[in-house]
Design a protein around this motif. Structure first.
Motif, PDB file in Angstrom:
ATOM      1  N   THR A  17      -5.295  12.111  18.829  1.00  0.00           N
ATOM      2  CA  THR A  17      -6.696  11.988  18.457  1.00  0.00           C
ATOM      3  C   THR A  17      -7.345  13.348  18.668  1.00  0.00           C
ATOM      4  O   THR A  17      -7.730  13.699  19.787  1.00  0.00           O
ATOM      5  N   HIS A  20     -13.550  13.509  18.364  1.00  0.00           N
ATOM      6  CA  HIS A  20     -14.294  12.322  17.935  1.00  0.00           C
ATOM      7  C   HIS A  20     -15.475  12.744  17.072  1.00  0.00           C
ATOM      8  O   HIS A  20     -16.030  13.824  17.234  1.00  0.00           O
ATOM      9  N   GLN A  26     -13.377   7.760  16.768  1.00  0.00           N
ATOM     10  CA  GLN A  26     -12.256   8.709  16.917  1.00  0.00           C
ATOM     11  C   GLN A  26     -11.692   9.146  15.575  1.00  0.00           C
ATOM     12  O   GLN A  26     -11.666   8.363  14.630  1.00  0.00           O
ATOM     13  N   TRP A  28      -8.096  10.007  14.079  1.00  0.00           N
ATOM     14  CA  TRP A  28      -6.718   9.675  14.499  1.00  0.00           C
ATOM     15  C   TRP A  28      -5.685  10.431  13.671  1.00  0.00           C
ATOM     16  O   TRP A  28      -5.912  10.713  12.499  1.00  0.00           O
ATOM     17  N   THR A 178      -8.955  -0.323  25.370  1.00  0.00           N
ATOM     18  CA  THR A 178      -8.881   0.932  24.603  1.00  0.00           C
ATOM     19  C   THR A 178     -10.156   1.777  24.791  1.00  0.00           C
ATOM     20  O   THR A 178     -10.046   2.981  25.059  1.00  0.00           O
ATOM     21  N   PRO A 179     -11.374   1.192  24.682  1.00  0.00           N
ATOM     22  CA  PRO A 179     -12.582   2.031  24.863  1.00  0.00           C
ATOM     23  C   PRO A 179     -12.617   2.730  26.229  1.00  0.00           C
ATOM     24  O   PRO A 179     -13.056   3.875  26.335  1.00  0.00           O
ATOM     25  N   ILE A 182     -10.353   5.742  25.993  1.00  0.00           N
ATOM     26  CA  ILE A 182     -10.921   6.757  25.104  1.00  0.00           C
ATOM     27  C   ILE A 182     -12.059   7.517  25.809  1.00  0.00           C
ATOM     28  O   ILE A 182     -12.190   8.736  25.646  1.00  0.00           O
ATOM     29  N   ARG A 183     -12.839   6.811  26.612  1.00  0.00           N
ATOM     30  CA  ARG A 183     -13.933   7.480  27.336  1.00  0.00           C
ATOM     31  C   ARG A 183     -13.419   8.534  28.308  1.00  0.00           C
ATOM     32  O   ARG A 183     -14.133   9.449  28.683  1.00  0.00           O
ATOM     33  N   ILE A 185     -11.003  10.696  27.753  1.00  0.00           N
ATOM     34  CA  ILE A 185     -10.344  11.848  27.114  1.00  0.00           C
ATOM     35  C   ILE A 185     -11.069  13.145  27.438  1.00  0.00           C
ATOM     36  O   ILE A 185     -12.284  13.236  27.311  1.00  0.00           O
ATOM     37  N   TYR A 187     -10.812  16.712  25.982  1.00  0.00           N
ATOM     38  CA  TYR A 187     -10.159  17.384  24.853  1.00  0.00           C
ATOM     39  C   TYR A 187      -9.570  18.742  25.216  1.00  0.00           C
ATOM     40  O   TYR A 187      -8.647  19.208  24.565  1.00  0.00           O
ATOM     41  N   LEU A 218      -2.544   9.725  24.504  1.00  0.00           N
ATOM     42  CA  LEU A 218      -3.293   8.902  25.471  1.00  0.00           C
ATOM     43  C   LEU A 218      -2.455   8.526  26.689  1.00  0.00           C
ATOM     44  O   LEU A 218      -2.988   8.046  27.693  1.00  0.00           O
ATOM     45  N   SER A 249      -3.080   2.555  23.333  1.00  0.00           N
ATOM     46  CA  SER A 249      -3.658   3.029  24.607  1.00  0.00           C
ATOM     47  C   SER A 249      -2.971   2.345  25.776  1.00  0.00           C
ATOM     48  O   SER A 249      -3.450   2.399  26.903  1.00  0.00           O
TER      49      SER A 249
END
Ligand code: ATP
Length: 284
Positions: A17, A20, A26, A28, A178-179, A182-183, A185, A187, A218, A249
């Motif tokens: 990913t 965002h 996101q 992908w 999953t959320p 993702i929070r 991450i 980068y 992830l 995830s």
């Protein structure tokens, strides 16, 4: 009128990913394949009622508007002003909140089935576009073939069938949101897998390159919260897998094996450690 529809689980052979979007969604870069572990849906069109009902044999799932299968029926009913209802029964076999895309696959199965039952005559590409409103994995699940998936999940390039391999899929006894992952991450430190190497490996029927290039950006984030993931991967390799990786995830981990006998050994050996283990093949 009624239809039975199979909703296969997916695994991510590669997941990246890169950023965002400003709206929070996101971007992908993924290679996904579907396997012969599936939910089984029974979908009936109700000719004289307009309500949508969902029933399932799983105690873990909401059966109201939160169920992705319900959302798929509702979206079609509203968009095409359908004056009929739908009765959906889900025989749940895919572990829930596991990184195997079970909810998305159920939604995609409902889209395919109601497209036929309500005679909407939509193409798979049109169903995939509608499915994106439900979840980023739904467009892929509409096709459920090996594919390179990019964008927000809407760009699907179908690839060749996987070269012959066996897979052992194991879900540790934890559920991952999953959320939440993702929070987390960051980068600047994200390790990007070589997604193109997997695409090329599939196009070249190169099992060695496939095994060498599995990757999931992830995984370090989920594995830091749940060390069980790293332990499970190590066990898979110790028991003879050629490679092991996390799907989605997480927390599901899969082993890839060139030989059935190896995969069978990994499967038998893991049974003692993990309740939910499956020996599967990619769908052809
Ligand atoms: P993804 O990899 O697409 O995030 P997942 O495989 O990790 O998905 P799912 O099994 O699809 O996870 O479930 C994610 C969430 O969706 C769960 O909180 C679950 O309650 C909800 N959900 C709604 N409908 C369904 C469904 N039909 N099957 C499974 N989960 C569903």
């Amino acid at each position: 009128m009624e239809i039975r529809e199979k909703a296969p689980a997916k695994i991510n052979l590669s997941l990246d990913t890169p950023f965002h979007h400003q709206d929070g969604e996101q971007e992908w870069r993924m290679v996904m394949t579907s396997v012969d572990l599936a939910d089984y849906l029974h979908i009936k069109s109700l000719e004289d009622r307009t309500d949508i009902t969902v029933e399932t044999d799983s105690g873990f799932l909401p059966c109201d508007h939160r169920n992705l299968a319900y959302q798929a029926a509702k979206i079609l009913q509203d968009k095409f002003h359908i004056n009929k209802g739908a009765q959906i029964h889900i025989k749940k076999q895919i572990p829930v909140a596991a990184g195997l895309g079970g909810g998305s696959s159920d939604a995609a199965a409902v889209l395919r089935a109601l497209n036929k039952l309500w005679e909407l005559k939509l193409s798979l590409a049109e169903l995939a576009k509608i499915g994106l409103k439900i979840d980023s994995d739904v467009p892929y699940c509409v096709y459920s073939r090996t594919a390179h998936v990019t964008g927000r999940g809407e760009k699907i390039a179908i690839l060749k069938e996987l070269p012959p391999v066996w897979l052992v899929v194991a879900k540790p006894k934890i559920s991952v949101s999953t959320p939440t992952i993702i929070r987390q991450i960051d980068y600047t430190h994200l390790v990007h897998p070589n997604v193109n190497a997997i695409v090329n490996a599939i196009e070249d029927d190169d099992v060695d390159a496939l095994i060498d290039n599995l990757g999931n950006a992830l995984e370090p984030i989920t594995a830091e919260r749940y060390p069980e993931i790293t332990r499970l991967k190590k066990k898979m390799i110790k028991f003879g897998a050629d490679a092991a990786e996390m799907s989605g995830s997480g927390p599901t981990v899969f082993a890839i094996c060139r030989k059935k006998s190896r995969a069978q050994h990994v499967y038998n050996s893991l049974k003692g450690f993990c309740e939910e283990v499956y020996l599967v093949r990619p769908l052809s």
